[in-house]
Design an enzyme around this catalytic site. Sequence first.
Site, PDB file in Angstrom:
ATOM      1  N   ASP A 143      94.929  32.316  53.227  1.00 31.35           N
ATOM      2  CA  ASP A 143      93.976  33.089  52.911  1.00 31.35           C
ATOM      3  C   ASP A 143      94.849  34.080  51.734  1.00 31.35           C
ATOM      4  O   ASP A 143      95.903  34.533  51.964  1.00 31.35           O
ATOM      5  CB  ASP A 143      93.835  34.194  53.736  1.00 31.35           C
ATOM      6  CG  ASP A 143      92.641  33.542  55.046  1.00 31.35           C
ATOM      7  OD1 ASP A 143      92.024  32.633  54.453  1.00 31.35           O
ATOM      8  OD2 ASP A 143      92.658  34.145  56.079  1.00 31.35           O
ATOM      9  N   ASP A 194      80.982  31.654  58.026  1.00 29.13           N
ATOM     10  CA  ASP A 194      81.617  32.333  58.752  1.00 29.13           C
ATOM     11  C   ASP A 194      80.652  32.895  60.027  1.00 29.13           C
ATOM     12  O   ASP A 194      79.689  33.709  59.875  1.00 29.13           O
ATOM     13  CB  ASP A 194      82.014  33.806  58.146  1.00 29.13           C
ATOM     14  CG  ASP A 194      82.838  33.316  57.007  1.00 29.13           C
ATOM     15  OD1 ASP A 194      83.921  32.281  57.208  1.00 29.13           O
ATOM     16  OD2 ASP A 194      83.227  34.199  56.138  1.00 29.13           O
TER      17      ASP A 194
END
EC number: 4.3.2.10
Length: 257
Positions: free
Chosen positions: A11, A130
């Site tokens: 990330d 997600d």
Amino acid sequence: MLAKRLVPCLDVKDGKVVKGVQFRNHEIVGDIVPLAARYAEEGADELVFYDITASAHERVVDKSWVSRVAEQIDIPFCVAGGIKTISQARELLAFGADKISINSPALTDPSLISRLQDEFGRQCIVIGIDSFFDASSNSYKVKQFTGDEAATKDTQWFTQDWVEEVQKRGCGEIVLNVMNQDGVRGGYDIKQLSLVRAICDVPLIASGGAGTMAHFRDVFIEAKVDAALAASVFHKAIINIGELKAYLAAEGIAIRR
């Protein structure tokens, strides 16, 4: 049987690799290129890079580090972050990315999936989802703009419905990011992944929850996913990729060596 893949996830925020817990409270882990090189050297099958605030902040992933990564590693890698147009995707592929992943932009404009597939082929179009378990409705739902706590919002989509929709529109692979499990290292969400596996005809990558080598074994055997993505166990050197591959092979799982 096709060999299973191990995929470290990096990330990226403000030019650094970060990691949070359940998509919150991100801490700096290290620099992008050295971490990418380390994982490639350890035996990762591919890498995934998420510029986690790009979509929420209305920008696209920074191409400069994409080109630096491409110069340093010899394994495939996928990039995501604010990609909303054919031209943006083309630039990132030209800078060395092997695959493009879209998440929030696809929720805003689902036709983007088909347009990217028509232009580049489904083999390099990945959809990130997600997903979180909503206890009040006892169902799995999709969230958007999860890289920024202030911008995160619910969508109209139930996870399984969105999985079916993105396949109809031409995605080549799905990464299911299980938000409830993210960063807590308690194991992958086998139940949810198994439900998605039953309706997913493209390669499925499990994301969220890896804490031990046995967790990887379990998700491959029980949920029958094609790849397992993890971050904190690799960033913190809790698990070495080479040792993990040896363990999985000993457990009878086909793995790339």
